[in-house]
Design an enzyme around this catalytic site. Structure first.
Site, PDB file in Angstrom:
ATOM      1  N   GLY A 187      -8.202  -7.643   4.741  1.00 47.70           N
ATOM      2  CA  GLY A 187      -8.934  -7.639   6.002  1.00 47.70           C
ATOM      3  C   GLY A 187      -8.221  -8.280   7.177  1.00 47.70           C
ATOM      4  O   GLY A 187      -8.788  -8.421   8.255  1.00 47.70           O
ATOM      5  N   CYS A 191       9.701 -38.960 -11.914  1.00 47.39           N
ATOM      6  CA  CYS A 191       8.316 -39.421 -11.981  1.00 47.39           C
ATOM      7  C   CYS A 191       7.661 -39.495 -10.611  1.00 47.39           C
ATOM      8  O   CYS A 191       6.553 -39.992 -10.476  1.00 47.39           O
ATOM      9  CB  CYS A 191       8.227 -40.757 -12.702  1.00 47.39           C
ATOM     10  N   TYR A 250      13.180 -34.152 -18.458  1.00 48.49           N
ATOM     11  CA  TYR A 250      11.715 -34.020 -18.402  1.00 48.49           C
ATOM     12  C   TYR A 250      11.218 -34.258 -16.989  1.00 48.49           C
ATOM     13  O   TYR A 250      11.933 -34.780 -16.127  1.00 48.49           O
ATOM     14  CB  TYR A 250      11.036 -35.013 -19.362  1.00 48.49           C
ATOM     15  N   HIS A 275     -15.068  -9.381   1.760  1.00 52.07           N
ATOM     16  CA  HIS A 275     -14.005 -10.259   2.233  1.00 52.07           C
ATOM     17  C   HIS A 275     -14.081 -11.624   1.567  1.00 52.07           C
ATOM     18  O   HIS A 275     -13.093 -12.145   1.054  1.00 52.07           O
ATOM     19  CB  HIS A 275     -14.110 -10.392   3.751  1.00 52.07           C
ATOM     20  N   ARG A 303      -3.438  -1.132  -6.072  1.00 55.01           N
ATOM     21  CA  ARG A 303      -2.573  -2.309  -5.914  1.00 55.01           C
ATOM     22  C   ARG A 303      -2.910  -3.272  -7.038  1.00 55.01           C
ATOM     23  O   ARG A 303      -3.978  -3.173  -7.651  1.00 55.01           O
ATOM     24  CB  ARG A 303      -2.789  -2.972  -4.557  1.00 55.01           C
ATOM     25  N   LYS A 353       0.830  -1.202   0.000  1.00 55.94           N
ATOM     26  CA  LYS A 353       0.000   0.000   0.000  1.00 55.94           C
ATOM     27  C   LYS A 353       0.871   1.261   0.000  1.00 55.94           C
ATOM     28  O   LYS A 353       0.682   2.158  -0.816  1.00 55.94           O
ATOM     29  CB  LYS A 353      -0.908  -0.025   1.228  1.00 55.94           C
ATOM     30  N   SER A 377      15.113 -42.496 -14.178  1.00 58.26           N
ATOM     31  CA  SER A 377      13.953 -41.697 -13.796  1.00 58.26           C
ATOM     32  C   SER A 377      13.961 -41.625 -12.270  1.00 58.26           C
ATOM     33  O   SER A 377      13.974 -42.657 -11.597  1.00 58.26           O
ATOM     34  CB  SER A 377      12.661 -42.337 -14.297  1.00 58.26           C
ATOM     35  N   ARG A 415      -3.384   2.900   8.709  1.00 57.73           N
ATOM     36  CA  ARG A 415      -3.691   1.618   8.072  1.00 57.73           C
ATOM     37  C   ARG A 415      -2.455   0.750   7.970  1.00 57.73           C
ATOM     38  O   ARG A 415      -1.350   1.247   7.823  1.00 57.73           O
ATOM     39  CB  ARG A 415      -4.194   1.815   6.626  1.00 57.73           C
ATOM     40  N   MET A 446      -5.464  -7.281   8.781  1.00 60.19           N
ATOM     41  CA  MET A 446      -4.867  -6.406   9.785  1.00 60.19           C
ATOM     42  C   MET A 446      -5.717  -5.153   9.965  1.00 60.19           C
ATOM     43  O   MET A 446      -6.759  -5.027   9.354  1.00 60.19           O
ATOM     44  CB  MET A 446      -3.440  -6.098   9.411  1.00 60.19           C
TER      45      MET A 446
HETATM   46  C1  PEP Z   1       8.670 -42.980  -6.577  1.00 67.35           C
HETATM   47  O1  PEP Z   1       9.080 -43.684  -5.667  1.00 67.35           O
HETATM   48  O2  PEP Z   1       8.898 -41.764  -6.642  1.00 67.35           O
HETATM   49  C2  PEP Z   1       7.840 -43.535  -7.639  1.00 67.35           C
HETATM   50  C3  PEP Z   1       7.470 -42.811  -8.657  1.00 67.35           C
HETATM   51  O3  PEP Z   1       7.410 -44.792  -7.494  1.00 67.35           O
HETATM   52  P1  PEP Z   1       6.215 -45.218  -6.533  1.00 67.35           P
HETATM   53  O4  PEP Z   1       5.573 -43.983  -6.048  1.00 67.35           O
HETATM   54  O5  PEP Z   1       5.312 -46.073  -7.323  1.00 67.35           O
HETATM   55  O6  PEP Z   1       6.931 -45.965  -5.463  1.00 67.35           O
END
Ligand code: PEP
Ligand code: MG
Length: 961
Positions: free
Chosen positions: A104, A862, A882, A482, A364, A25, A795, A95, A106
């Protein structure tokens, strides 16, 4: 340390770039002053002073007092008034203003400086006794509540015993006695008497006189703003929003201007674009003869700012500022255009008209929902206000979630019974049970119930309940109330100002158009249109691709991203969905979920319970065709992109019946020509004390190579068939839970042998496939160079890597991790957002060592972290190729991957995208051995992962996947 920054008369010491020091502000008021907007003069006491104030045990540090006095003199000069002057008194507002807005949360105290010495002068000057006593009773209410009660640490016993409630009771009973509907009906005489009653009430409730000295009022106001930074509401909000306690708040002291001086005065709030849709229209609300809090508090339904902002059924019959006062409206439009050009972003502004003169009180960056954020960002590129990179940074990855949120099925909605309409304050659809208090909403929501919090209006105390509810419905308030502000910030379905609702908290009923609903009854909300329906209206999945701006933004994101985005999917349907969301490959296909069809599970159980290779192979031969069909489907659905298929991973007992399931056990015994007793003994023998570290992952394939051979054959035969059909496929066979290179070599040998056989059988010269491993055991990360010499890809299984790296059970850490996060031991739940210093370092080591042995080693992740923006930024930095995440996280991951590139270029996101801990929930998520099951694809697992794209409470937990 400079403690006070002045602004006024076209010049300010601060500017918009000084948010950390002056708060949002203060920095913006300074900026507006500098660009020549009509801003009442004032000054900002810095956030540094706030931090020091707490360090010094509640004292204003250094020269703060002196600098405040000097700055007050400057205001007096500009306004040609004196603070405490009996003839021309100066009144000021105090303020709060933190770095990022906390609607809201403070405190604010207005009209400071009114006292027995200044009241007569102001009456004489304004010629408006009514106005002066109205201002005075507001001062008494705010000051006694904020300074004398809250900041002093007085905790009222209940809602009704606080000083504010007591004063309001007096006001209400006076209005009732007189038959008045509005506060504005009170006469000057009545208000004067009311002020007297107020002061004696304050004395009796708090035990102290209301201060009659302007300076005492000012110091009290300033300190109370600092105190409010550590108030309950602010702490709760900070925790949810991930705002650090050490930021502190600034205090803004500013000359008062009045919107309640009569019918030529007004006050209003507006957005330079529509915050609900993103449309390029000036959107706002205002009230004649009112002070700012009246608009936001939702006590009176505000008029629309202009014809375009009118809401049918709400305020379309009330005159807009555009119609009533075109001159002021024109000025305001000019300011709107200037502000948008200057800030190149949508602004949320507050203004006051005092006797026909326009004053700007605040600007703002306006909060907006996800849909609106995307539209505004893309539109502003077209309008040449910003470039595409800035547009990308304007949308937080999590905001895309809203486009993926379910909506009420439009076809069903047509025939559903609409009970009433309010304002569309938060997007999407919500179906839940009515709950009338924030506490119950919090409790029931936490217990997994779908609830809609229904209130007359919400207040900052309600944030935990609002958070836990699937939707919010209020009877009062406008688009800037709010409830609307908070819901919009969170992207939560919300309808406000549904004036037809009669809520009886005592009887726990909601009456609407004669229909009485009880707490616990189901209702549905369309937050995008502002409609409330009776009962459950079916919901439909969202279709983000139908939004043209979304497609544009995602294309810009993909154009600059370096990380590829794959999905975790186990069936062709999920694969197709993920492709629609933009996945380019599958990073993890968990094969264990494929064994649960009726016939399959029988063969699986027979295989597991066989005590010799021959029986096992027989059972596996039955499973082979099923697996081959599964892989055929999934490879085809993802063609031509790669599909990483993981070999069997869970401990085998997870596939087995309980020993009490005698019918099943008898069937297996018959098949295996064994006795029931014998089968029960074998089931028991598979029981493990610590299955997560037991006989699972590649250890299964090593002790039973025929399992690996069957799975490899199924994958490669499916690939060969597709190859012959002219479908391009890229299977990647992934060995789980490798810790030692020899484990990998063992499994690779089996796979390569099968591949040769398949190639020969199908008469193929070449069979396109890769063999790689998961890195989810710390030993594998540390010895990644040895493994990479053999593996074509890695992975990172960051779920298990976190489990083993931090030593936190994926299934049991719910009993202590929330405390760890709350107390700051871990910044966030390491199963949700990668622990960069620890587990992340294991990843970094593995990347470095892996690539040192194999330059073109392909690297992905993954674990659940693949869908978490902060983790994605980290994976980008360490050089992965990835990330792979569940289908509903794909758009979020795509944008986060682009943000990671932009962060490299030094661009800052508009707001920190910190993973949220589940609002400090102390309850242990339900877990059991079963809950941790790796194998069972319980319907809830699938439904959960589809329905809830946001990171679950315990992303590490197998069940939540
Ligand atoms: C992991 O362990 O990150 C994984 C992808 O395998 P899971 O979750 O199936 O053990
Ligand atoms: Mg794992």
């Amino acid at each position: 340390m400079k403690s006070v920054y002045f602004f006024g008369a076209g010049k300010a010491e601060g500017n918009a770039g000084m948010k950390n020091l002056l708060g949002g502000k203060g920095a913006n008021i300074a900026e507006m002053t500098n660009i020549g907007m009509p801003v009442p003069p004032g000054f900002t006491i810095t956030t540094e002073v706030c931090t020091r104030y707490f360090e010094d045990g509640g004292k204003l540090p250094g020269d703060t007092e002196e600098a405040t006095r000097t700055a007050m003199k400057k205001i007096e000069k500009i306004m040609e008034r004196g603070f405490g002057d009996p003839e021309k008194p100066l009144l000021v507002s105090v303020r709060s203003g933190a770095r990022s807005s906390m609607p809201g949360m403070m405190e604010t105290v207005l009209n400071i400086g009114l006292c027995s010495a200044t009241i007569p002068g102001l009456i004489a000057e304004s010629g408006n006794k009514r106005f002066v006593y109205d201002a005075y009773r507001r001062l008494i209410t705010m000051y006694s509540d904020v300074v004398m009660e809250k900041a002093a640490g007085i905790e009222p016993k209940d809602d009704d015993s606080g000083v504010r409630a007591q004063l309001e009771k007096i006001l209400e009973s006076l209005k009732k006695r007189k038959g008045y509907k509005n506060d504005t009906d009170l006469t000057a005489k009545e208000l004067k008497k009311l002020c007297k009653q107020y002061k004696s009430k304050v004395k009796s409730v708090i035990g102290e006189e209301f201060p009659d000295d302007p300076w005492e009022q000012l110091w009290g106001g300033i300190k109370s703003v600092f105190q409010s930074w550590n108030g309950k509401r602010a702490i709760s909000y900070r925790r949810i929003e991930g705002i650090p306690a050490e930021w502190g708040t600034a205090v803004n002291v500013q000359a008062m201007v009045y919107g309640n001086l009569g019918d030529d005065s007004a006050t209003g709030v507006a957005f330079t674009r529509d915050p609900a849709t993103g449309a390029n229209i000036f959107y706002g609300e205002w009230l004649v003869n009112a002070q700012g809090e009246d608009v936001v508090a939702g006590i009176r339904t505000p008029n629309a700012l202009n014809i375009a902002s009118k809401q049918p059924g709400q305020n379309d019959k009330l005159p807009s500022l555009e119609e009533l006062n075109p001159e002021i409206y024109k000025q305001l439009v000019g300011i709107r255009d200037n502000l948008e050009k200057h800030y190149t972003d949508m602004q949320d502004i507050e203004f006051t008209v005092e006797h026909g003169r326009l004053w700007m009180l605040q600007t703002r960056t306006g909060k907006r929902n996800g849909r609106a954020a995307i539209k505004m960002a893309v539109d502003m590129v077209r309008e040449r206000l910003i470039d595409t990179k800035t547009a990308l940074m304007r949308v937080r990855p999590e905001q895309l979630d809203e486009l993926l949120h379910p909506m009420l099925d439009p076809a069903e909605e047509k025939t559903a019974k609409a009970l009433t309409k309010g304002l569309p304050a938060g997007p999407g659809g919500a179906v839940g049970k009515i709950v009338l208090t924030s506490e119950r909403a919090h409790e029931q929501g936490k217990a997994g119930e779908k609830v809609i919090l229904v209130r007359l209006e919400t207040s900052p105390e309600d944030v935990d309940g609002m958070r836990a509810a699937v939707g919010i419905l209020t009877a009062r308030g406008g688009m800037t109330s709010h409830a609307a502000l908070v819901a919009r910030g969170w992207g939560k379905c919300c309808v406000v100002g549904a004036g037809a609702l009669e809520i009886d908290y005592r009887k726990k009923t909601v009456t609407v158009e004669g229909k009485v609903l009880k707490e616990g009854d189901w209702i549905s909300l369309n937050g995008s249109r502002g409609v409330m329906y009776e009962g459950k209206v079916p919901v439909v999945k969202a279709d983000p691709d139908s939004v043209i701006e979304y497609r544009k933004l995602m294309k810009w994101a993909d154009d600059i991203s370096r990380l590829g985005i794959r999905t975790n999917a186990d069936d062709p349907e999920d694969a197709a969905l993920a492709r629609r969301f933009g996945a380019k490959g599958i990073g993890l296909c968990r094969t264990e979920h494929m064994f649960w069809g009726e016939k399959r599970i029988r063969a699986m159980r027979t295989m597991i319970l066989s005590d010799n290779t021959e029986d096992r192979e027989k059972a596996l031969a039955k499973l082979l065709p099923y697996q081959r069909d599964d892989f055929y489907g999934i490879l085809k659905a993802m063609s031509p992109y790669p599909v990483t298929i993981r070999l069997l991973d869970p401990p085998l007992h997870e596939f087995l019946p309980e020993v009490s399931e005698t019918k099943l056990i008898d069937e297996i015994a018959k098949e295996l020509k064994a006795s029931r007793k014998n089968i029960i003994a074998r089931i028991k023998s598979l029981h493990e004390l610590n299955p997560m570290l037991g006989h699972r992952g590649c250890r299964l394939g090593i002790s039973m190579p025929e399992v690996t051979r069957m799975q490899a054959r199924a994958i490669l035969e499916a690939a060969a068939k597709l190859h012959k059909e002219g479908v391009r496929v890229q299977p990647e066979i992934m060995v789980p839970l490798v810790g030692h290179v020899r484990e990998f070599v063992n499994q690779k040998r089996e796979i390569v042998t099968v591949a040769k056989e398949v190639r020969k059988k199908h008469g193929l010269r070449r069979l396109n496939y890769k063999v790689g491993t998961m890195i989810e055991v710390p030993r594998a990360a540390i010895t990644a160079d040895q493994i990479a010499a053999e593996a074509e890809f890695f992975s990172f299984g960051t779920n298990d890597l976190t489990q083993m790296g931090c030593g936190f059970s994926r299934d049991d850490s719910g009993s202590f991790l929330p405390y760890y996060v709350e107390s700051g031991i871990y910044e966030s739940d390491p199963f949700q957002s990668i622990d960069q210093a620890g587990v992340g370092e294991l990843v970094a080591i593995a990347v470095k060592k892996g690539r040192s042995a194999r330059k073109d080693l392909h690297l992905g992740i993954c674990g659940e972290h693949g869908g978490d923006p902060a983790s994605i930024a980290f994976f980008h930095t360490v050089g992965l190729d990835y990330v792979s995440c569940s289908p509903y996280r794909i758009p979020i991951a795509r944008l986060a991957a682009a943000h990671a590139v932009l962060a490299d270029e030094g661009k800052q996101p508009t707001r920190k995208s910190k993973p949220k801990s589940k609002s400090g929930s102390k309850a242990k998520p339900k877990t059991s051995v079963k809950a941790g099951s790796k194998a069972k694809p319980k319907p809830s697992v699938k439904a959960g992962s589809k329905a809830k794209p946001k990171p679950s409470v315990k992303a590490g937990s197998k069940r939540k996947k």
